[in-house]
Design a protein around this motif. Structure first.
Motif, PDB file in Angstrom:
ATOM      1  N   ALA A   6       8.523 -11.664 -18.428  1.00  0.00           N
ATOM      2  CA  ALA A   6       7.467 -12.660 -18.680  1.00  0.00           C
ATOM      3  C   ALA A   6       6.195 -12.290 -17.912  1.00  0.00           C
ATOM      4  CB  ALA A   6       7.962 -14.055 -18.292  1.00  0.00           C
ATOM      5  N   ALA A   7       6.349 -11.796 -16.678  1.00  0.00           N
ATOM      6  CA  ALA A   7       5.193 -11.405 -15.864  1.00  0.00           C
ATOM      7  C   ALA A   7       4.475 -10.213 -16.483  1.00  0.00           C
ATOM      8  CB  ALA A   7       5.658 -11.086 -14.432  1.00  0.00           C
ATOM      9  N   ALA A   8       5.255  -9.293 -17.076  1.00  0.00           N
ATOM     10  CA  ALA A   8       4.672  -8.089 -17.681  1.00  0.00           C
ATOM     11  C   ALA A   8       3.876  -8.420 -18.922  1.00  0.00           C
ATOM     12  CB  ALA A   8       5.783  -7.087 -18.009  1.00  0.00           C
ATOM     13  N   GLU A   9       4.272  -9.483 -19.622  1.00  0.00           N
ATOM     14  CA  GLU A   9       3.624  -9.845 -20.885  1.00  0.00           C
ATOM     15  C   GLU A   9       2.353 -10.672 -20.717  1.00  0.00           C
ATOM     16  OE1 GLU A   9       6.896 -11.636 -22.900  1.00  0.00           O
ATOM     17  OE2 GLU A   9       7.856  -9.684 -23.203  1.00  0.00           O
ATOM     18  N   GLU A  23       0.821  -1.220   0.000  1.00  0.00           N
ATOM     19  CA  GLU A  23       0.000   0.000   0.000  1.00  0.00           C
ATOM     20  C   GLU A  23       0.851   1.264   0.000  1.00  0.00           C
ATOM     21  OE1 GLU A  23      -2.553  -0.703   3.359  1.00  0.00           O
ATOM     22  OE2 GLU A  23      -3.804  -2.130   2.251  1.00  0.00           O
ATOM     23  N   GLN A  24       2.103   1.130   0.417  1.00  0.00           N
ATOM     24  CA  GLN A  24       3.004   2.290   0.456  1.00  0.00           C
ATOM     25  C   GLN A  24       3.871   2.402  -0.790  1.00  0.00           C
ATOM     26  OE1 GLN A  24       2.714   4.406   3.087  1.00  0.00           O
ATOM     27  NE2 GLN A  24       1.112   3.015   3.800  1.00  0.00           N
ATOM     28  N   LEU A  25       3.799   1.402  -1.660  1.00  0.00           N
ATOM     29  CA  LEU A  25       4.649   1.415  -2.864  1.00  0.00           C
ATOM     30  C   LEU A  25       3.859   1.904  -4.080  1.00  0.00           C
ATOM     31  CD1 LEU A  25       6.715  -1.920  -2.759  1.00  0.00           C
ATOM     32  CD2 LEU A  25       7.623   0.404  -2.546  1.00  0.00           C
ATOM     33  N   PRO A  26       4.510   2.605  -5.023  1.00  0.00           N
ATOM     34  CA  PRO A  26       3.829   3.057  -6.246  1.00  0.00           C
ATOM     35  C   PRO A  26       3.698   1.916  -7.246  1.00  0.00           C
ATOM     36  CG  PRO A  26       6.137   3.743  -6.273  1.00  0.00           C
ATOM     37  CD  PRO A  26       5.925   3.008  -4.975  1.00  0.00           C
ATOM     38  N   LEU A  27       2.746   1.004  -6.992  1.00  0.00           N
ATOM     39  CA  LEU A  27       2.649  -0.238  -7.779  1.00  0.00           C
ATOM     40  C   LEU A  27       2.476   0.017  -9.285  1.00  0.00           C
ATOM     41  CD1 LEU A  27       0.508  -2.623  -5.494  1.00  0.00           C
ATOM     42  CD2 LEU A  27       2.990  -2.402  -5.634  1.00  0.00           C
ATOM     43  N   ASP A  28       1.805   1.126  -9.629  1.00  0.00           N
ATOM     44  CA  ASP A  28       1.590   1.417 -11.058  1.00  0.00           C
ATOM     45  C   ASP A  28       2.907   1.690 -11.785  1.00  0.00           C
ATOM     46  OD1 ASP A  28      -1.145   1.101 -11.084  1.00  0.00           O
ATOM     47  OD2 ASP A  28      -1.527   3.163 -10.427  1.00  0.00           O
ATOM     48  N   ASP A  29       3.902   2.080 -11.024  1.00  0.00           N
ATOM     49  CA  ASP A  29       5.183   2.458 -11.634  1.00  0.00           C
ATOM     50  C   ASP A  29       6.288   1.446 -11.388  1.00  0.00           C
ATOM     51  OD1 ASP A  29       3.949   4.875 -12.422  1.00  0.00           O
ATOM     52  OD2 ASP A  29       4.322   5.730 -10.438  1.00  0.00           O
ATOM     53  N   LEU A  30       5.912   0.201 -11.097  1.00  0.00           N
ATOM     54  CA  LEU A  30       6.936  -0.809 -10.807  1.00  0.00           C
ATOM     55  C   LEU A  30       6.786  -2.034 -11.710  1.00  0.00           C
ATOM     56  CD1 LEU A  30       6.945  -0.777  -6.879  1.00  0.00           C
ATOM     57  CD2 LEU A  30       8.601   0.325  -8.414  1.00  0.00           C
ATOM     58  N   ASP A  31       7.938  -2.681 -11.980  1.00  0.00           N
ATOM     59  CA  ASP A  31       7.944  -3.947 -12.731  1.00  0.00           C
ATOM     60  C   ASP A  31       8.297  -5.134 -11.839  1.00  0.00           C
ATOM     61  OD1 ASP A  31       7.619  -2.595 -15.325  1.00  0.00           O
ATOM     62  OD2 ASP A  31       9.646  -1.846 -14.905  1.00  0.00           O
ATOM     63  N   ALA A  86      24.435 -13.735 -14.633  1.00  0.00           N
ATOM     64  CA  ALA A  86      23.489 -14.841 -14.828  1.00  0.00           C
ATOM     65  C   ALA A  86      22.234 -14.658 -13.975  1.00  0.00           C
ATOM     66  CB  ALA A  86      24.169 -16.171 -14.494  1.00  0.00           C
ATOM     67  N   TRP A  87      22.419 -14.282 -12.700  1.00  0.00           N
ATOM     68  CA  TRP A  87      21.280 -14.094 -11.778  1.00  0.00           C
ATOM     69  C   TRP A  87      20.375 -12.945 -12.246  1.00  0.00           C
ATOM     70  CZ3 TRP A  87      17.522 -14.125  -8.459  1.00  0.00           C
ATOM     71  CH2 TRP A  87      17.200 -13.009  -7.665  1.00  0.00           C
ATOM     72  N   THR A  88      20.948 -11.818 -12.606  1.00  0.00           N
ATOM     73  CA  THR A  88      20.106 -10.685 -13.007  1.00  0.00           C
ATOM     74  C   THR A  88      19.423 -10.968 -14.346  1.00  0.00           C
ATOM     75  OG1 THR A  88      22.067  -9.555 -13.906  1.00  0.00           O
ATOM     76  CG2 THR A  88      21.346  -8.911 -11.691  1.00  0.00           C
ATOM     77  N   GLU A  89      20.067 -11.749 -15.212  1.00  0.00           N
ATOM     78  CA  GLU A  89      19.424 -12.123 -16.475  1.00  0.00           C
ATOM     79  C   GLU A  89      18.193 -12.996 -16.194  1.00  0.00           C
ATOM     80  OE1 GLU A  89      22.001 -14.005 -19.510  1.00  0.00           O
ATOM     81  OE2 GLU A  89      20.125 -14.925 -20.185  1.00  0.00           O
ATOM     82  N   TRP A  90      18.331 -13.938 -15.270  1.00  0.00           N
ATOM     83  CA  TRP A  90      17.217 -14.810 -14.871  1.00  0.00           C
ATOM     84  C   TRP A  90      16.059 -13.968 -14.324  1.00  0.00           C
ATOM     85  CZ3 TRP A  90      14.554 -15.699 -10.316  1.00  0.00           C
ATOM     86  CH2 TRP A  90      13.787 -16.868 -10.233  1.00  0.00           C
ATOM     87  N   LEU A  91      16.404 -13.001 -13.460  1.00  0.00           N
ATOM     88  CA  LEU A  91      15.389 -12.168 -12.804  1.00  0.00           C
ATOM     89  C   LEU A  91      14.704 -11.247 -13.818  1.00  0.00           C
ATOM     90  CD1 LEU A  91      14.146 -11.506 -10.048  1.00  0.00           C
ATOM     91  CD2 LEU A  91      15.990  -9.843  -9.691  1.00  0.00           C
ATOM     92  N   LEU A  92      15.506 -10.725 -14.747  1.00  0.00           N
ATOM     93  CA  LEU A  92      14.982  -9.847 -15.795  1.00  0.00           C
ATOM     94  C   LEU A  92      13.995 -10.612 -16.692  1.00  0.00           C
ATOM     95  CD1 LEU A  92      15.373  -6.934 -16.870  1.00  0.00           C
ATOM     96  CD2 LEU A  92      17.149  -7.824 -18.387  1.00  0.00           C
ATOM     97  N   LYS A  93      14.374 -11.833 -17.024  1.00  0.00           N
ATOM     98  CA  LYS A  93      13.528 -12.665 -17.876  1.00  0.00           C
ATOM     99  C   LYS A  93      12.187 -12.956 -17.190  1.00  0.00           C
ATOM    100  CE  LYS A  93      16.094 -15.428 -20.608  1.00  0.00           C
ATOM    101  NZ  LYS A  93      16.930 -16.605 -20.892  1.00  0.00           N
ATOM    102  N   LYS A  94      12.251 -13.300 -15.906  1.00  0.00           N
ATOM    103  CA  LYS A  94      11.029 -13.575 -15.142  1.00  0.00           C
ATOM    104  C   LYS A  94      10.144 -12.323 -15.069  1.00  0.00           C
ATOM    105  CE  LYS A  94      11.459 -17.848 -13.545  1.00  0.00           C
ATOM    106  NZ  LYS A  94      10.428 -18.854 -13.808  1.00  0.00           N
ATOM    107  N   THR A  95      10.781 -11.185 -14.851  1.00  0.00           N
ATOM    108  CA  THR A  95      10.034  -9.922 -14.716  1.00  0.00           C
ATOM    109  C   THR A  95       9.350  -9.580 -16.038  1.00  0.00           C
ATOM    110  OG1 THR A  95      11.643  -9.169 -13.083  1.00  0.00           O
ATOM    111  CG2 THR A  95      10.240  -7.484 -14.068  1.00  0.00           C
TER     112      THR A  95
END
Lengths: 223, 223
Positions: free
Chosen positions: A219-222, A107-115, A208-217
């Motif tokens: 995929a969630a957006a799509e 509730e305190q985070l700007p969810l509309d502006d986050l991925d 490798a870790w950030t690539e994995w996280l980026l890919k997951k993020t």
């Protein structure tokens, strides 16, 4: 009037799971990927999160919900300095975060502006494993300094993980730690678990870790 | 008939404290000193206990009650190899030991033939702090690899300690750890706390720590 069957919410975990499911839905409606990061105290969760933010902040928008047992802002200050909005949730001595704490943080985070929303859980290898927070993925941070026997000692937390980060690999020359022994324990509990050996000091494993996280993020957006 | 007032045992902690008080009395009747050792996972509790047994086993008779969340005998095997009787108490996923678990452990130990009982608690910096086990002293093991900010992050566990063991000091050159910063946090929570910086690898600090423990054990026997 037709008879409506209302199942009674039976216990505290069931209530928690109800709120967690709602949290997950809210994240998904905002096209946000949410990851819950657990670890023992001092395993390097904050260092990992800070470095992850530094590496990804030009590609995706990241928010952090920081769980702390005490009302010190050491961790959230570091996250804000790294360039991400952070909300600190104080558990007032409780040994784990629950879904309601996460809701209050959301509730305190700007969810509309986050991925991506990263939850930094309380440092504890036991209690957090029981509580669904509404994340899409659960991660464990395990430092090499803790020893290679931890999967045998704290098996429950390894069972439902989606990703495992071995941290402080720069210390391997100075501690008794056999990474193959560690991994063999993990394999029994969670076969094929995605695992990244990392060092926030040397940067090892972060691509490798950030690539994995980026890919997951993404995929969630799509979805 | 005279009216007898029976206070009702109100909560789980009150029942625990009742059993703990009895445990303490049983230890004292056997001239045993009992110390409860707490720590985060992987801080080096077992290594400390094993080395302590090796250094003291020719001077006093030591027994160990090993708390574990899972039924693996890794720690108790090491303790037995070091030359002390060990009882393993499995908490079946619970995040702390309680007085009843210790009682069950005590029943398996040859109390008449012991001077010192060491309880190795579950690796957790939060929950164990709440539960009196019936020990005469509470110790915390804090590894330098966990970082120097832990007193601020997990203040409760520091407040009621009788002794603090800083472990893995051999790693100080390789980690970001300012021992003075750490100690300044401890000083706020527990002024004047007896503190031993140690390394099970190099042996640093073990003469002072074992002398302290020996003195406490002998004082308990003379009471």
């Amino acid at each position: 009037m037709t008879s409506i069957k209302v199942p009674i919410i039976e216990n505290i975990l069931e209530a928690n799971d109800f709120v967690a499911e709602e949290n997950r839905k809210i994240f998904s409606e905002h096209n946000i990927f949410c990851i819950n990061i657990m670890a023992a105290p001092g395993a390097g969760k904050t260092a990992l999160i800070v470095k992850t933010i530094e590496l990804l902040k030009d590609k995706i928008r990241i928010g952090v919900i920081e769980g702390d047992t005490a009302s010190v802002t050491i961790d959230s200050d570091q996250v804000v300095m790294a360039g991400a909005p952070a909300v600190q949730v104080t558990t007032a001595g409780e040994c784990h975060m629950d879904a309601m704490m996460v809701r209050k943080g959301m509730e305190q985070l700007p969810l509309d502006d986050l991925d991506l929303v990263i939850i930094e859980n309380i440092g504890n290898l036991i209690c957090p494993a029981e509580w669904d927070l509404g994340s899409h993925a659960d991660a464990l941070v395990a430092s090499v300094a803790e020893g290679d026997d931890k999967p045998w000692k704290y098996p429950n937390i390894y069972r439902n993980l989606d990703v495992l980060l071995i941290t402080k690999t720069d210390l391997i020359p100075y501690v008794d730690y056999d990474i193959d022994h560690f991994k063999s324990g993990v394999e029994i509990l969670n076969p094929g678990l995605v695992t990244f050996p990392t060092s926030a000091k040397t940067g090892e494993g972060f691509p490798a870790w950030t690539e994995w996280l980026l890919k997951k993020t993404k995929a969630a957006a799509e979805k």
